[in-house]
Design a protein around this motif. Structure first.
Motif, PDB file in Angstrom:
ATOM      1  N   LYS A  48      79.780 -12.392  11.644  1.00 44.44           N
ATOM      2  CA  LYS A  48      78.396 -12.202  12.067  1.00 44.44           C
ATOM      3  C   LYS A  48      77.878 -13.467  12.755  1.00 44.44           C
ATOM      4  N   PRO A  49      77.349 -13.338  13.977  1.00 39.98           N
ATOM      5  CA  PRO A  49      76.895 -14.532  14.692  1.00 39.98           C
ATOM      6  C   PRO A  49      75.632 -15.115  14.072  1.00 39.98           C
ATOM      7  N   ARG A  50      75.531 -16.448  14.142  1.00 39.88           N
ATOM      8  CA  ARG A  50      74.322 -17.111  13.633  1.00 39.88           C
ATOM      9  C   ARG A  50      73.177 -17.005  14.622  1.00 39.88           C
ATOM     10  N   ARG A  51      73.526 -16.904  15.910  1.00 41.53           N
ATOM     11  CA  ARG A  51      72.488 -16.802  16.938  1.00 41.53           C
ATOM     12  C   ARG A  51      73.009 -15.935  18.076  1.00 41.53           C
ATOM     13  N   ALA A  52      72.088 -15.359  18.824  1.00 42.35           N
ATOM     14  CA  ALA A  52      72.456 -14.487  19.942  1.00 42.35           C
ATOM     15  C   ALA A  52      72.629 -15.320  21.204  1.00 42.35           C
ATOM     16  N   ASP A  53      73.741 -16.046  21.285  1.00 44.18           N
ATOM     17  CA  ASP A  53      74.005 -16.884  22.449  1.00 44.18           C
ATOM     18  C   ASP A  53      75.236 -16.381  23.196  1.00 44.18           C
ATOM     19  N   ALA A  54      75.572 -17.078  24.287  1.00 41.38           N
ATOM     20  CA  ALA A  54      76.666 -16.623  25.141  1.00 41.38           C
ATOM     21  C   ALA A  54      78.007 -16.652  24.410  1.00 41.38           C
ATOM     22  N   GLU A  55      78.207 -17.642  23.555  1.00 39.99           N
ATOM     23  CA  GLU A  55      79.472 -17.722  22.827  1.00 39.99           C
ATOM     24  C   GLU A  55      79.618 -16.545  21.865  1.00 39.99           C
ATOM     25  N   ALA A  56      78.547 -16.186  21.190  1.00 35.55           N
ATOM     26  CA  ALA A  56      78.597 -15.019  20.299  1.00 35.55           C
ATOM     27  C   ALA A  56      78.849 -13.748  21.104  1.00 35.55           C
TER      28      ALA A  56
END
Length: 283
Positions: free
Chosen positions: A18-26
């Motif tokens: 589960k991603p910690r933030r909605a960024d490009a890497e996620a």
């Protein structure tokens, strides 16, 4: 969008934390996980089953039953998951091979535009052998492992994408005006039921990968990639047992909704389609 337990189950399905933030890497991790885990497949269409775009039905099919689907199913599932993970997602209209087919191609594909790190990205989890990672909505080329994709702007609203030539689609167009999933329901119904539709006429399963993409079309199993002689290898699937092995072992489809009787029907269809292809080739 999916609720929290559904998102967590989806992420387990694609083997992504589960991603910690909605960024490009996620976005890259989720896109890669979706593309390399969930096959593009037309098996329900071949079995005469109704294709549903209801979120719960898609969750049960693609996540719980470990199946795939075709573009409307895959990208709508992808959008529901990305929104639940905190991404801003826009549904847009695509036209596969519009370069050759003209405007009648509009709507034969659903594409996602996703905002991340101040950029807009094309996310496409439903293009058979397409982008493994998202591509910035910017003119130029995008190198992803051994594969190279290219994007060209046609006008202020329209873009043309050229996926790597080792894949199954030479080009598709998108126009960036926002759409709703309801806008795709009629075309989804047409393409999943019309006798003229290639999805009805031909059994197919695809899965991107690195360094090779793989596909099953009727009884022909093929791999493609720049490391192969002539860019691809293919072989005829000889019997029902190897056909089933390809579905369940190579493409890792769940057997919950594909029992022995369904595999028998699919094998019979693949065999009949191959015979039609041979007769057309000989004509």
């Amino acid at each position: 969008m999916f609720d929290t337990p559904q998102l967590e189950a989806y992420l387990r399905r694609i083997k992504v934390p589960k991603p910690r933030r909605a960024d490009a890497e996620a976005l890259r991790r989720i896109h890669r996980g979706h593309l390399t885990t969930i096959p593009y497949e037309t098996l329900d269409i071949q079995l005469g089953r109704k294709v549903s775009l209801d979120p719960q039905a898609l969750f049960e099919k693609i996540v719980e039953s470990r199946r795939g689907g075709f573009c409307y199913e895959l990208n709508w599932t992808f959008a529901l998951a990305l929104r639940a993970a905190g991404f801003e997602v826009t549904l847009v209209e695509g036209g596969v091979h519009r370069e050759k087919r003209g405007d009648s191609a509009w709507g034969n594909h659903l594409v996602l535009l996703v905002e991340a790190d101040g950029r807009r990205w094309i996310a496409d989890g439903g293009l058979a052998n397409g982008f493994i990672e998202p591509v910035p909505l910017e003119e130029g080329t995008a190198r992803q492992g051994p594969f190279t994709h290219r994007l060209e702007r046609l006008d202020s609203e329209t873009w043309r994408c050229f996926p790597d030539p080792h894949g199954s689609v030479s080009s598709f167009d998108i126009r960036v005006s926002p759409q709703r999933i309801e806008d795709f329901e009629a075309r989804c119904l047409e393409l999943s039921t019309s006798p003229e539709s290639s999805f009805v006429r031909v059994l197919s399963v695809y899965l991107p990968g690195e360094p090779r993409m793989s596909r099953l079309v009727s009884r022909t199993f093929a791999s493609s990639g720049p490391d192969l002689p002539d860019g691809k290898t293919e072989r005829l699937v000889p019997d029902r047992e190897q056909f089933a092995s390809i579905l369940f072992d190579h493409f890792r489809l769940g057997p919950q909704t594909l029992g022995p009787a369904e595999v028998d029907r699919l094998w019979d269809k693949a065999t009949a389609q191959h015979e039609v292809w041979l007769s057309q080739k000989a004509a």
